[in-house]
Design a protein around this motif. Structure first.
Motif, PDB file in Angstrom:
ATOM      1  N   GLN A  47      -6.763 -15.837 -36.109  1.00 39.86           N
ATOM      2  CA  GLN A  47      -5.720 -15.773 -37.174  1.00 39.86           C
ATOM      3  C   GLN A  47      -5.252 -14.334 -37.493  1.00 39.86           C
ATOM      4  O   GLN A  47      -3.963 -13.858 -37.661  1.00 39.86           O
ATOM      5  N   LEU A  48      -6.281 -13.182 -37.769  1.00 42.65           N
ATOM      6  CA  LEU A  48      -5.800 -11.908 -37.814  1.00 42.65           C
ATOM      7  C   LEU A  48      -5.032 -11.245 -36.681  1.00 42.65           C
ATOM      8  O   LEU A  48      -4.131 -10.571 -37.102  1.00 42.65           O
ATOM      9  N   ALA A  49      -5.585 -11.693 -35.353  1.00 37.94           N
ATOM     10  CA  ALA A  49      -4.709 -11.109 -34.519  1.00 37.94           C
ATOM     11  C   ALA A  49      -3.390 -11.542 -34.392  1.00 37.94           C
ATOM     12  O   ALA A  49      -2.602 -10.574 -33.989  1.00 37.94           O
ATOM     13  N   ALA A  50      -3.220 -12.817 -34.841  1.00 36.86           N
ATOM     14  CA  ALA A  50      -1.908 -13.251 -34.701  1.00 36.86           C
ATOM     15  C   ALA A  50      -0.905 -12.443 -35.657  1.00 36.86           C
ATOM     16  O   ALA A  50       0.310 -11.825 -35.499  1.00 36.86           O
ATOM     17  N   ARG A  51      -1.678 -12.240 -36.818  1.00 41.09           N
ATOM     18  CA  ARG A  51      -0.890 -11.391 -37.976  1.00 41.09           C
ATOM     19  C   ARG A  51      -0.468 -10.155 -37.335  1.00 41.09           C
ATOM     20  O   ARG A  51       0.313  -9.433 -37.987  1.00 41.09           O
ATOM     21  N   LEU A  52      -1.428  -9.544 -36.650  1.00 45.54           N
ATOM     22  CA  LEU A  52      -1.446  -7.983 -36.282  1.00 45.54           C
ATOM     23  C   LEU A  52      -0.677  -8.055 -34.998  1.00 45.54           C
ATOM     24  O   LEU A  52      -0.029  -6.882 -34.539  1.00 45.54           O
ATOM     25  N   GLY A  53      -0.180  -9.025 -34.434  1.00 46.32           N
ATOM     26  CA  GLY A  53       0.316  -8.928 -32.963  1.00 46.32           C
ATOM     27  C   GLY A  53      -0.662  -8.673 -31.993  1.00 46.32           C
ATOM     28  O   GLY A  53       0.137  -7.823 -30.863  1.00 46.32           O
ATOM     29  N   VAL A  54      -1.729  -8.741 -31.984  1.00 47.35           N
ATOM     30  CA  VAL A  54      -2.535  -8.269 -30.920  1.00 47.35           C
ATOM     31  C   VAL A  54      -3.540  -9.326 -30.378  1.00 47.35           C
ATOM     32  O   VAL A  54      -3.544 -10.479 -30.971  1.00 47.35           O
ATOM     33  N   ARG A  55      -4.253  -8.961 -29.386  1.00 51.55           N
ATOM     34  CA  ARG A  55      -5.276 -10.088 -28.985  1.00 51.55           C
ATOM     35  C   ARG A  55      -6.315 -10.035 -29.619  1.00 51.55           C
ATOM     36  O   ARG A  55      -6.817  -9.181 -30.432  1.00 51.55           O
ATOM     37  N   PRO A  56      -7.106 -11.261 -29.703  1.00 52.99           N
ATOM     38  CA  PRO A  56      -8.558 -11.523 -30.708  1.00 52.99           C
ATOM     39  C   PRO A  56      -9.357 -10.433 -30.301  1.00 52.99           C
ATOM     40  O   PRO A  56     -10.166 -10.017 -31.081  1.00 52.99           O
ATOM     41  N   GLN A  57      -9.529  -9.940 -28.966  1.00 54.91           N
ATOM     42  CA  GLN A  57     -10.298  -8.945 -28.370  1.00 54.91           C
ATOM     43  C   GLN A  57     -10.000  -7.621 -29.189  1.00 54.91           C
ATOM     44  O   GLN A  57     -11.084  -6.892 -29.549  1.00 54.91           O
ATOM     45  N   THR A  58      -8.979  -7.296 -29.614  1.00 56.40           N
ATOM     46  CA  THR A  58      -8.594  -6.311 -30.384  1.00 56.40           C
ATOM     47  C   THR A  58      -9.153  -6.226 -31.629  1.00 56.40           C
ATOM     48  O   THR A  58      -9.456  -5.140 -32.138  1.00 56.40           O
ATOM     49  N   VAL A  59      -8.917  -7.267 -32.316  1.00 60.21           N
ATOM     50  CA  VAL A  59      -9.431  -7.515 -33.610  1.00 60.21           C
ATOM     51  C   VAL A  59     -11.023  -7.086 -33.766  1.00 60.21           C
ATOM     52  O   VAL A  59     -11.395  -6.404 -34.493  1.00 60.21           O
TER      53      VAL A  59
END
Length: 153
Positions: A47-59
């Motif tokens: 969910q945080l990745a979606a808010r940031l516009g990045v992949r989950p691995q990036t989070v």
């Protein structure tokens, strides 16, 4: 004149920074603020990745970099905004700015006067330690300037 202006500026900064003392209460959680707040909100990494516009691995990498202290401020600011938080950034001196200036001036004066005392001792003109405090204060007042405090070791 400039010395008075610098002194007033230090005092104003000390007043503003006083609310941040003690610093320990602002120490980040072991896994970092991003992870702690995300978990407290019940937000997944996806969910945080979606808010940031990045992949989950990036989070995951972002959280690890924050915990290790290698995160960039701009990245931390983006994560804070995605978590609906405000990034607070400050440098908090370990003592008041006035105390830091006085301690540095004293160190410079003591070093300079120790060299003079050593030379005088070699010339059999030793003055002893009596009045050393007054000599240090006089040296600071007459020789040490704010701008010269931070040059050299």
């Amino acid at each position: 004149m400039k010395t008075d202006i610098r002194k007033r500026a230090r005092e104003r900064l000390d007043e503003r920074l006083a609310d941040l003392q003690p610093v320990n209460r602002l120490r980040p959680p072991p896994k970092g603020w991003i992870r702690a707040i995300r978990d407290a909100l019940g937000m997944s990494g996806v969910q945080l990745a979606a808010r940031l516009g990045v992949r989950p691995q990036t989070v995951e990498a972002l959280e690890k970099s924050e915990a290790s202290g290698s995160i960039q401020l701009s990245t931390l600011r983006r994560a804070a905004e995605a978590l609906d938080c405000t990034l607070v950034y400050a440098l908090v001196p370990n003592s008041s700015l006035g105390e830091a200036v006085n301690a540095r001036a004293r160190k410079i004066a003591t070093r300079a006067l120790a060299r003079v005392a050593h030379t005088m001792k070699l010339e059999a003109q030793e003055t002893g330690d009596a009045g050393m405090e007054a000599r240090i204060e006089a040296y600071i007042r007459d020789q040490v300037k704010d701008r010269d405090l931070w040059e050299g070791p």
